[in-house]
Design a protein around this motif. Sequence first.
Motif, PDB file in Angstrom:
ATOM      1  N   ALA A 275       0.837  -1.016   0.075  1.00  0.00           N
ATOM      2  CA  ALA A 275       0.529   0.499  -0.499  1.00  0.00           C
ATOM      3  C   ALA A 275       0.948   1.033  -0.134  1.00  0.00           C
ATOM      4  O   ALA A 275       1.776   1.410   0.735  1.00  0.00           O
ATOM      5  CB  ALA A 275      -0.901  -0.052   0.358  1.00  0.00           C
ATOM      6  N   GLU A 276       0.578   2.070  -0.529  1.00  0.00           N
ATOM      7  CA  GLU A 276       1.562   3.174  -1.153  1.00  0.00           C
ATOM      8  C   GLU A 276       0.301   4.949  -1.078  1.00  0.00           C
ATOM      9  O   GLU A 276      -0.435   4.510  -1.833  1.00  0.00           O
ATOM     10  CB  GLU A 276       1.972   3.255  -2.190  1.00  0.00           C
ATOM     11  N   GLY A 277       1.191   5.440  -0.195  1.00  0.00           N
ATOM     12  CA  GLY A 277      -0.019   6.815  -0.546  1.00  0.00           C
ATOM     13  C   GLY A 277      -1.206   7.354  -0.362  1.00  0.00           C
ATOM     14  O   GLY A 277      -1.987   7.608  -0.861  1.00  0.00           O
ATOM     15  N   LEU A 278      -1.920   5.971   0.637  1.00  0.00           N
ATOM     16  CA  LEU A 278      -3.404   5.841   0.547  1.00  0.00           C
ATOM     17  C   LEU A 278      -3.895   6.774   0.791  1.00  0.00           C
ATOM     18  O   LEU A 278      -3.634   7.867   2.263  1.00  0.00           O
ATOM     19  CB  LEU A 278      -4.155   4.685   1.405  1.00  0.00           C
TER      20      LEU A 278
ATOM     21  N   GLN B 154     -13.845  16.137   6.303  1.00  0.00           N
ATOM     22  CA  GLN B 154     -12.669  16.521   6.914  1.00  0.00           C
ATOM     23  C   GLN B 154     -12.603  15.540   7.331  1.00  0.00           C
ATOM     24  O   GLN B 154     -11.288  15.314   7.981  1.00  0.00           O
ATOM     25  CB  GLN B 154     -12.054  17.144   7.651  1.00  0.00           C
ATOM     26  N   ARG B 155     -12.976  14.255   7.719  1.00  0.00           N
ATOM     27  CA  ARG B 155     -12.005  12.881   8.943  1.00  0.00           C
ATOM     28  C   ARG B 155     -11.478  12.049   7.419  1.00  0.00           C
ATOM     29  O   ARG B 155     -12.300  11.843   5.955  1.00  0.00           O
ATOM     30  CB  ARG B 155     -13.347  12.294   9.908  1.00  0.00           C
ATOM     31  N   GLY B 156     -10.438  10.732   7.269  1.00  0.00           N
ATOM     32  CA  GLY B 156     -10.090  10.034   6.478  1.00  0.00           C
ATOM     33  C   GLY B 156      -8.824   9.364   7.291  1.00  0.00           C
ATOM     34  O   GLY B 156      -8.316   9.319   7.942  1.00  0.00           O
ATOM     35  N   ILE B 157      -8.194   9.549   5.730  1.00  0.00           N
ATOM     36  CA  ILE B 157      -6.914   8.351   5.865  1.00  0.00           C
ATOM     37  C   ILE B 157      -5.486   9.561   4.992  1.00  0.00           C
ATOM     38  O   ILE B 157      -6.483  10.447   4.309  1.00  0.00           O
ATOM     39  CB  ILE B 157      -6.787   7.589   6.070  1.00  0.00           C
ATOM     40  N   ARG B 158      -4.649   9.937   5.871  1.00  0.00           N
ATOM     41  CA  ARG B 158      -4.006  10.554   4.495  1.00  0.00           C
ATOM     42  C   ARG B 158      -2.336  10.260   4.377  1.00  0.00           C
ATOM     43  O   ARG B 158      -1.827   9.191   5.810  1.00  0.00           O
ATOM     44  CB  ARG B 158      -3.500  12.134   5.629  1.00  0.00           C
ATOM     45  N   ASP B 159      -1.912   9.508   3.492  1.00  0.00           N
ATOM     46  CA  ASP B 159      -0.716   9.102   3.097  1.00  0.00           C
ATOM     47  C   ASP B 159      -0.229   7.628   4.147  1.00  0.00           C
ATOM     48  O   ASP B 159       0.867   8.120   4.528  1.00  0.00           O
ATOM     49  CB  ASP B 159       0.539   9.757   3.573  1.00  0.00           C
ATOM     50  N   VAL B 160      -1.038   6.870   3.799  1.00  0.00           N
ATOM     51  CA  VAL B 160      -0.654   5.775   4.443  1.00  0.00           C
ATOM     52  C   VAL B 160      -0.350   4.484   3.455  1.00  0.00           C
ATOM     53  O   VAL B 160      -0.856   4.504   2.990  1.00  0.00           O
ATOM     54  CB  VAL B 160      -2.183   4.800   5.150  1.00  0.00           C
ATOM     55  N   GLY B 161       0.707   4.177   4.116  1.00  0.00           N
ATOM     56  CA  GLY B 161       1.794   3.052   3.073  1.00  0.00           C
ATOM     57  C   GLY B 161       2.214   2.136   4.258  1.00  0.00           C
ATOM     58  O   GLY B 161       2.593   3.022   5.405  1.00  0.00           O
TER      59      GLY B 161
END
Length: 246
Positions: free
Chosen positions: A5-8, A15-22
């Motif tokens: 997983a790259e940069g998810l 404004q909730r969520g995920i940022r740059d998950v890898g």
Amino acid sequence: MVIEAEGLTKMYPNQRGIRDVGFQVRRGDIYGFLGPNGAGKTTVMKIMVNLCRADRGKVRLFGCDIAADYEKAMRRVGVLIERPEAYNDFSAYRNLEMVLRYYPELRKSRIDEALELVGLGGFKHEKVGRYSLGMKQRLGLASALLSKPELLILDEPTNGLDIEGMVDMRELIVRLAREEQMTFFISSHLIHEMELICNRVGMIYNGKLVREGLMSELVSEQHPTLEHYFVALAREERRERAHVRL
């Protein structure tokens, strides 16, 4: 590599969520994806199996891009995300019979094997509507195991299970990883449960992957338990966010 997983990144209107998950998951790993409720665990897992599209980033399963080549990427994957769905008026056996239609290469005897694996063999002809939440969770796992996957993606697999059920689930996961060389990606907010079975973990907090590594690296004299380590990380994140607001 089984999962890459790259940069998810996925942001919702609130404004909730995920940022740059890898992260990466290797063959044979029992990878624990840990975080509190609302941290973004389920969003990441839905993106991993193409139930949700990321704003940015990519996921590869067994080297195949999940968005570009979904069928090939999912061919060796079993999934249990959120509440397991089943027909309440049908028995567990009948429910799995319908799932089996998607796998013409499998023999019907695989239904009994899967139900026995999760401890439902003695209840296979009982209507699912009479099942407890924990039994429905076991049936969802049996459905995910039906195709003999090489990778199993499980979202809160011990949800609804009593203490004995949790122990059974832990033992089953460890046994499948050891004997079948199955790879697991498991989300949970029950850190102690994951500490007992995972060899690698990723910790997510407020949509951000704050730490990833081998269990043996994270648990130390300074942080004698994984829970202790996670609480320290969470407090550090809160302090940083408060400093930014100031």
